[in-house]
Design a protein around this motif. Structure first.
Motif, PDB file in Angstrom:
ATOM      1  N   MET A   1       0.932  -1.185  -0.036  1.00 43.78           N
ATOM      2  CA  MET A   1      -0.162   0.172  -0.094  1.00 43.78           C
ATOM      3  C   MET A   1       0.863   1.062  -0.073  1.00 43.78           C
ATOM      4  N   ALA A   2       0.623   2.263  -0.473  1.00 44.44           N
ATOM      5  CA  ALA A   2       1.271   3.320  -0.874  1.00 44.44           C
ATOM      6  C   ALA A   2       0.942   4.867   0.250  1.00 44.44           C
ATOM      7  N   ALA A   3       1.826   5.356   0.394  1.00 43.42           N
ATOM      8  CA  ALA A   3       1.421   6.876   1.132  1.00 43.42           C
ATOM      9  C   ALA A   3       1.537   7.991  -0.341  1.00 43.42           C
ATOM     10  N   ILE A   4       0.323   8.561  -0.332  1.00 43.71           N
ATOM     11  CA  ILE A   4      -0.006   9.674  -1.293  1.00 43.71           C
ATOM     12  C   ILE A   4      -0.384  10.900  -0.623  1.00 43.71           C
ATOM     13  N   THR A   5       0.432  11.776  -1.019  1.00 43.71           N
ATOM     14  CA  THR A   5      -0.131  13.133  -0.841  1.00 43.71           C
ATOM     15  C   THR A   5      -0.797  13.899  -1.773  1.00 43.71           C
ATOM     16  N   LEU A   6      -1.888  14.196  -1.564  1.00 39.64           N
ATOM     17  CA  LEU A   6      -2.931  14.947  -2.485  1.00 39.64           C
ATOM     18  C   LEU A   6      -2.711  16.605  -2.211  1.00 39.64           C
ATOM     19  N   ILE A   7      -2.365  17.284  -3.547  1.00 39.50           N
ATOM     20  CA  ILE A   7      -1.773  18.372  -3.452  1.00 39.50           C
ATOM     21  C   ILE A   7      -2.937  19.269  -4.316  1.00 39.50           C
ATOM     22  N   THR A   8      -3.466  20.220  -3.853  1.00 42.05           N
ATOM     23  CA  THR A   8      -4.501  20.991  -4.377  1.00 42.05           C
ATOM     24  C   THR A   8      -4.440  22.162  -4.972  1.00 42.05           C
TER      25      THR A   8
ATOM     26  N   GLU B   1       7.852  20.670   3.530  1.00 45.04           N
ATOM     27  CA  GLU B   1       6.791  19.784   4.051  1.00 45.04           C
ATOM     28  C   GLU B   1       6.468  18.548   3.418  1.00 45.04           C
ATOM     29  N   LEU B   2       6.972  18.298   2.115  1.00 42.50           N
ATOM     30  CA  LEU B   2       6.816  17.284   1.109  1.00 42.50           C
ATOM     31  C   LEU B   2       7.871  16.427   1.082  1.00 42.50           C
ATOM     32  N   ASP B   3       7.505  14.970   1.000  1.00 48.11           N
ATOM     33  CA  ASP B   3       8.638  13.809   0.776  1.00 48.11           C
ATOM     34  C   ASP B   3       8.564  13.524  -0.526  1.00 48.11           C
ATOM     35  N   PRO B   4       9.505  13.629  -1.308  1.00 48.89           N
ATOM     36  CA  PRO B   4       9.714  13.252  -2.806  1.00 48.89           C
ATOM     37  C   PRO B   4       9.586  11.547  -2.871  1.00 48.89           C
ATOM     38  N   ALA B   5       9.639  10.861  -1.670  1.00 47.59           N
ATOM     39  CA  ALA B   5       9.828   9.487  -1.551  1.00 47.59           C
ATOM     40  C   ALA B   5       8.452   9.035  -1.715  1.00 47.59           C
TER      41      ALA B   5
ATOM     42  N   LEU C   1      13.932  15.915  -8.199  1.00 52.78           N
ATOM     43  CA  LEU C   1      12.785  15.308  -7.651  1.00 52.78           C
ATOM     44  C   LEU C   1      12.830  13.948  -8.564  1.00 52.78           C
ATOM     45  N   THR C   2      14.069  13.434  -8.872  1.00 49.18           N
ATOM     46  CA  THR C   2      14.145  12.005  -9.365  1.00 49.18           C
ATOM     47  C   THR C   2      13.335  10.938  -8.762  1.00 49.18           C
TER      48      THR C   2
ATOM     49  N   ALA D   1       7.925  16.971 -14.425  1.00 43.64           N
ATOM     50  CA  ALA D   1       8.969  16.326 -15.264  1.00 43.64           C
ATOM     51  C   ALA D   1       9.997  16.921 -15.458  1.00 43.64           C
ATOM     52  N   GLY D   2      10.081  18.129 -15.380  1.00 46.37           N
ATOM     53  CA  GLY D   2      11.439  18.853 -15.708  1.00 46.37           C
ATOM     54  C   GLY D   2      12.524  18.668 -14.590  1.00 46.37           C
ATOM     55  N   LEU D   3      12.044  18.376 -13.576  1.00 51.05           N
ATOM     56  CA  LEU D   3      12.580  18.120 -12.129  1.00 51.05           C
ATOM     57  C   LEU D   3      12.909  16.913 -11.933  1.00 51.05           C
ATOM     58  N   GLY D   4      12.781  15.884 -12.959  1.00 55.75           N
ATOM     59  CA  GLY D   4      13.359  14.465 -12.997  1.00 55.75           C
ATOM     60  C   GLY D   4      12.143  13.591 -12.412  1.00 55.75           C
ATOM     61  N   ALA D   5      10.970  14.217 -11.885  1.00 51.57           N
ATOM     62  CA  ALA D   5       9.945  13.123 -11.655  1.00 51.57           C
ATOM     63  C   ALA D   5       9.212  12.375 -12.565  1.00 51.57           C
ATOM     64  N   LYS D   6       8.625  11.209 -12.025  1.00 50.93           N
ATOM     65  CA  LYS D   6       8.150  10.374 -13.034  1.00 50.93           C
ATOM     66  C   LYS D   6       6.651  10.322 -12.949  1.00 50.93           C
TER      67      LYS D   6
END
Ligand code: FMN
Length: 146
Positions: free
Chosen positions: A1-8, A43-47, A80-81, A110-115
């Motif tokens: 199960m995943a830990a998901i942060t919803l950002i509005t 306060e946000l965790d890219p993991a 943010l890889t 995406a430009g900061l490396g996130a998928k």
């Protein structure tokens, strides 16, 4: 199960209602969720997985509540890889700048490396006055990427 942060990103509250609904569905499916209506990069965790739900205002502008977060990303240029994210853009196709803020946010991450996981959802409120409905359908397939 995943830990998901919803950002509005929301001016009139519609995107926040969508986030509430998706959060409930994700929780029912056994995931851990947190909603941030005033996202702060520190306060946000890219993991973790981020699910961004962002409407568009002005002429293709970000809603005020997400603008500080966008500026933090632009100025600090974090790596943010490790990040995996999903994105729901909400707009109205009667504007030339349809869903522009959601598209810009997607490109920024995406430009900061996130998928990105899955496709970006673009909800057109002129066709779908209840954005929770297409968001729920999209979530069913998006969850398979978790
Ligand atoms: C003043 C104003 C400007 C808007 N500008 C855009 C726009 O440039 N592009 C777009 O796709 N939608 C635009 N919209 C439509 C909103 O994105 C749409 O109504 C959305 O559901 C609002 O979400 P919110 O309640 O989370 O703020 C605009 C709406 C308003 C009221």
């Amino acid at each position: 199960m995943a830990a998901i942060t919803l950002i509005t990103g929301s001016t009139l509250g519609g995107a926040e209602y969508v986030a509430d609904h998706l959060s409930e569905l994700l929780t029912d499916a056994g995931h851990d969720t947190t909603i941030m209506n005033q996202a702060n990069l520190a306060e946000l965790d890219p993991a973790q997985i981020w699910l961004l739900i962002c409407s568009t205002h002005g002429a293709g502008e970000f809603p005020d509540n997400i603008q500080p977060f966008v500026s933090q990303l632009q100025v600090q240029q974090p790596d943010l890889t490790p990040l995996r994210y999903g994105i729901v853009a909400i707009g109205d196709s009667s504007y030339d700048t349809f869903c522009q803020a959601g598209k810009d946010l997607d490109h920024l991450l995406a430009g900061l490396g996130a998928k990105r996981l899955g496709e970006r959802l673009e909800i057109d409120v002129s066709l779908d006055p209840v954005p929770e409905d297409p968001a729920e359908i999209w979530l069913n397939s998006w969850q398979k990427h978790l």
